[in-house]
Design an enzyme around this catalytic site. Structure first.
Site, PDB file in Angstrom:
ATOM      1  CG  ASP A 269      -2.269  -0.574   0.963  1.00 47.28           C
ATOM      2  OD1 ASP A 269      -2.322  -1.719   0.485  1.00 47.28           O
ATOM      3  OD2 ASP A 269      -3.268   0.119   1.231  1.00 47.28           O
TER       4      ASP A 269
ATOM      5  NE  ARG B  36      -2.033   4.492  13.889  1.00 42.59           N
ATOM      6  CZ  ARG B  36      -1.192   3.500  13.603  1.00 42.59           C
ATOM      7  NH1 ARG B  36       0.092   3.562  13.942  1.00 42.59           N
ATOM      8  NH2 ARG B  36      -1.621   2.446  12.957  1.00 42.59           N
TER       9      ARG B  36
ATOM     10  CG  ASP C 299      -4.972   3.553  12.886  1.00 47.39           C
ATOM     11  OD1 ASP C 299      -4.981   3.965  14.058  1.00 47.39           O
ATOM     12  OD2 ASP C 299      -4.842   2.365  12.577  1.00 47.39           O
TER      13      ASP C 299
ATOM     14  CB  SER D 287      -5.144  -5.373   7.756  1.00 50.01           C
ATOM     15  OG  SER D 287      -6.076  -4.832   8.640  1.00 50.01           O
TER      16      SER D 287
END
Lengths: 416, 416, 416, 416
Positions: A15, A94, A123, A179
């Site tokens: 990606d 994050r 996210d 994922s």
């Protein structure tokens, strides 16, 4: 002439490699950034790949220490949990990643930031809200929300075709049918076959924990020491003793991993208004959180705990989950967390066994709140049981009126 | 001439036998009451003993069904928990026992109620607050708060001496070095050697669960079905299927028992202002609560859940713990619990293994909240990712101002 | 030989004079203490009386400054209010008085503290909880809870008779048919004729405010300046300017007094489980609180405000009301108050008129949160209205599912 | 061929007239809708204008009764307030208007809804969230968020030019330098000169209240009767007596209007993340809310009130403000409001005078919670003051430990 300088969160996967190439093809200059927050990665390989694809630079930074000390320890201090089950692994990392990426962007004169997050997830929100707080004038390129990009890449096949055309190397390992996001604290699994909430995660999915069924038949004993609510030392039955924050956390992870502690499988509520199914294995944090709760039981005042649990813990967890780390409200709440932990000193003896961690005993030198003398049913030296009579009588005033009113209304409580 | 008619909560043990005899010696007429809330007991033996000691009557009532349906199911519906760990077993049974005792007192013309609870514990408070709400004009004799009684019985030896004098039969089994309270939901252990919070409970202490180490090496699978948040059916891998409320709960207890699920060892905060150490094994409720939380993840609106978690669950648990069951505030909060569960229908597949219960999958026919289509990262039919851009932009307004203010104050967030 | 040394909270009134004499007659040595928290009093007269009655010493201390700066300003900073109406005047002063009395006791070797509060009120609780936190081993004599004392003094006539016998001078002014408590912040009125909650307080009752009907026909303008949420300067239309904390508060009191601002008449819930009727006039604090709320509107982040309002303000007010000032939870909450006020700087223009205070305008140099540019409906420079479309779309996801579920259930929202 | 059928919220003003014409010019068929929620309006004129401009139909519905009974009474029942000052007037009407507009759209086969709200305000959010819950598949045209529309109409002059071209009649009265929204509950004023938060609203701004300075010099007395928390009767000093919901509310409005009650001027936090300045006059609701709070003081249990205030009231107000009326969480919270009001019966005597409403006394036949006997400081028949000793002692346990810990830490509370 470049269209602009972009700092891209680059993982080396298909990606973000596609996005890197696409940005370059669109005319941007790209500086790639990858944070080491404890995930397993072939760092050199990622760098080589980024540069091969045309990145001006690949910056890889080890953020493990700030991750653990600034955020993970705060989560432990407030027993953070989202919707009763999720320990917030991804949300915790994050802000640290986002802050570092902003710094890298600033150092490399990039006024555009980019990521490869999908348009339906949490996210993207967490990254962008953090970026906008950290660098209010930053511009963002979120390819998975750009109509032309979405139109061009409608499925994995389009990505693979683009990779072929653009000489993007593709891993020969077949992609897992879900994922993942991994950091020091947890590994998350979602999407793909997990989108059916009744599909049990396959045995091979879990990366950070062994299957409890395969875990040792013998419990493993260890002790965690807390100061101001922070784990400062772990000592194990086989005489390991660690005090460094990252090493300590890794040791708890290892214990949790080996004994299969910390697996969670839930349907959760995303900030974005959708429900999604997530599986998480969070070995070390599950253990540390349990130990911390246990020490608090021994040394924390009950009313402070009530307020902290109901307001501070719930607020902090929600703020982190929703990407509101760099916010006035998180700062406000965190000030309370730290204050509440002033006297949270003590140690807890624990064991891990077959999917679980257990507390076996706890002690503290510095708190007078628990007293065997006071607690003892046999001792009356520090407590007059007659006082309880008055205490009950006063507390009963309202309840007697309530009972009388029910009788007057023809609905006596005793008859219901 | 009797000094009055007393209805005494009588268990057949040394303490309440002493109180029974003492009340009679003081000139009272005593009706004994014992509630069957699922504990193990030789009911005939207790009755025989009470009458032999001079009780006018011994009333034993089976309250299991009302206990499960009125209180335990409510606890499941709101995921009740006290101080992150304790599932409230004792607190759940008290109101049901207290109400029944008031009814028995009224039917037997007793205007005095009595119990054998100590003067430092929660249970005296729970009993007496309930009694005073249920029968506002009731009188209470709490011997362990009467100075002469306390002076007379300063330790176990005084009780044994009094027993000898008064022909109170004393069990030949040596007393465990802790005290216990058992009902359908849990068994609690406290006092004695447990008063040292660093003393690990001995293996033989736990009554309602096997030691996880001794539990079977094979997981056990079963499915719980919920309607309006209440477990209405359990089906097991070996084709057991139960729907009766008490039987269903007993089956969950059996599963939990055999696989060692639901042990807790904590230091908790009593209503009375003291900390005390308690150990609890709560097999079935631990499993049912986990299953219920899981189904709620699938079918409950996120904002309703937020409000319910933060206000309703916490309030209800605290009210029950503090003995405020018969109160306007519990009635108020319970109305919300029931309303919140209208659409909590679904089933959860689970397994028990070596001290833990796990959720394996869940489904619901009646809720539209989870949608694979919506949740899927691959599908954009029901979701426009561009909307997220606006969502983030609006949410960022405050955060950008916060970031700008920090920069203006010379403390940029990115530098901290 | 003295029975012990008592430090008595002595006001000079009939009640505490009786208690002083009674304590002496019982064989105690008594040191009297009176705190000046801003009430009107003939201090010399009180001292003379105490000594005449046999007190070893009369200590009078001016606590106004610590009262204002430590507690009243904190109340302003969090907009403290109890049950929507009561500004907590009495509760605010109690901890300051209690602390000073403990210090006086310690300096004068008194290990017993005494007060003249009734046994049904809040103040006994506030005094004694504070004393026990401040001096955990202190002993307390609360005559109005001692059976012999209560039996001896069953009404005012008994007090007058005792006064006569013991040469206690009795004021010739007839006692008001209600009781009062006055300090810098308010005057409270309760009991007597006010016990009928439908009896309107007579015109002559109110001490710290003129009747709005008698207030000037012309509004009075002034400006309050806040720094970190604290009023640091008041400037009036007639050029008065004060910055000293006590003087500033007195000026606000004067303005409120003259214009009849801050009268409240309520039925409230005492900590002790009873409802009681109280009337309060609180001129200056009513004005300061309004001004503070107004400045916060301009400069405080909305989410911080939400958390502060819902948790901090409500908790602090309840703690103060219930006498829990010297408690870990008040310390915990107060830490949040102070943190929340870091940027609460600004000034508010106000006017007082006929029973009301009004805000006329506000400004702040130090906050970027309010922006005319942003707020303007005409300007789109800093705001893209298209973002709102996405914001609404994302927020609508849950609501659409809710609407769809209602339609599926045959109860469409549009038809209800 | 029409591009589609639009139901437009049409007020007759320049903005929505322009939108009406623009929609028609764009090829849509338009049904206009105007809700009568109590604002002053020349209804016939609006209808004539809409039809003249080409609307297919003009639907005007009187929603006053459902507005008052479904929403306003609920606000009174929970004492709803936003950010300490704002009584939510506009937010209360929006759901009722939105629902009616959806019904009108459905009856007239319009699958598109449109409004003339600006892109920076709360009202667009409130309308559209309600529409999407009420009719999940509805399409929305929000012209002030359409780039071409915004580009075309950059200021009032563009609107006037378009009006001239398209024969849209323009009122000859000059536009006030602020915008207004009026309904039965309040009139709001914002934007224009009010965007400077330090600009005092001019005397002529306020529409629903006279200036307190111009109000009568004589107070006006009246009594409000509540049943289940709802005002069911108002009786005035001049013998008016009303019971009809709308008439009752209008009478309270009249009283408030004449005496200048209910003016508020604040800077508030919009849902959209911006601060904005709003002025509101809310005469009747200010009075009704005060009366309701007063009756609750007399008849509502203190703990129910605590929970209601902290969770229910705050949540409901925020939900309404943010446009979340048609939401599962509002339904959830409202269920609690209604439950809490079961026993809120009583009457309150009030007076209005020069900008203020005052409570003078209150009574209730149906509650036993307030008792003169209990409250009386002189009576000990229903209360044993000795009980308070035990109550204090038990409550002091934690505080003594706290004080002892501070002493041990060298920071004795008495010395600070």
């Amino acid at each position: 002439m470049t269209k602009g300088r972009v700092c891209l969160a680059y993982s080396g996967g298909l990606d973000t490699s596609t996005i890197l190439k696409w940005l370059i093809n669109e005319g941007y200059t790209v500086v790639c950034f990858l944070a080491n927050v404890g995930q397993e990665e072939d760092w050199d390989e990622v760098e080589k790949k980024a540069l091969a694809l045309g990145a001006e630079k690949m910056v890889i930074l080890d953020l493990q220490k700030e991750f653990v000390e600034e955020v993970v320890f705060r989560a432990i201090q407030c027993n953070a949990i989202y919707e009763d089950r999720y320990l917030l692994g991804t949300s915790l990392a994050r802000p640290i990643i986002a802050r570092s990426q902003v710094r890298v962007a600033q150092e490399n004169n990039c006024d555009i930031l980019s990521h490869g997050c999908t348009g339906k997830g949490n996210d993207q929100v967490r990254f962008e809200l953090a970026w906008k707080a950290l660098a209010p004038s930053v511009k963002v390129i979120a390819p998975w929300r750009i109509p032309e990009f979405i139109a061009k890449f409608q499925g994995r096949n389009d990505l693979l075709a683009y990779a072929k055309e653009n000489n993007i190397p593709v891993s020969s390992t077949p992609k897992a049918p879900w994922s993942m996001d991994e950091n020091l604290v947890h590994c998350s699994y979602e999407a793909g076959i997990l989108e059916d909430p009744d599909h049990t995660p396959p045995k091979e999915l879990w990366k950070m924990t062994v299957d409890p069924i395969d875990a040792p038949d013998k419990p493993y004993h260890f002790t965690i020491f807390f100061e101001k609510g922070i784990p400062v030392k772990v000592v194990t039955e086989d005489k390991k003793e660690v005090t460094d924050s990252v090493e300590l956390f890794k040791l708890l992870n290892k214990i949790g991993h080996d004994h299969g502690v910390g697996r969670v499988d839930i349907v959760e509520n995303r900030f974005i208004g959708l429900k999604s199914r997530g599986c998480y294995d969070t070995p070390g944090l599950t253990i540390a959180r349990l130990g911390h709760i246990d020490v608090e039981g021994l040394v924390m005042d009950s009313k402070v705990r009530e307020l902290r649990d109901q307001f501070v813990t719930i607020s902090w967890a929600r703020q982190l989950y929703n990407g509101m780390y760099f916010s006035p409200e998180r700062e406000f709440v965190e000030n309370s967390i730290i204050f509440s932990q002033q006297n949270v000193n003590g140690q807890v003896r624990m064991m891990a066994y077959k999917g679980n961690a257990y507390t076996l005993g706890r002690s503290s030198d510095s708190s007078n709140l628990y007293s065997e003398e006071d607690a003892s049913m046999d001792s009356l030296d520090t407590f007059s049981p007659l006082d309880t009579t008055g205490f009950i009588a006063i507390n009963a005033i309202r309840l007697q009126k309530y009972g009388e009113a029910k009788i007057a209304q023809g609905q006596p409580l005793a008859k219901q």
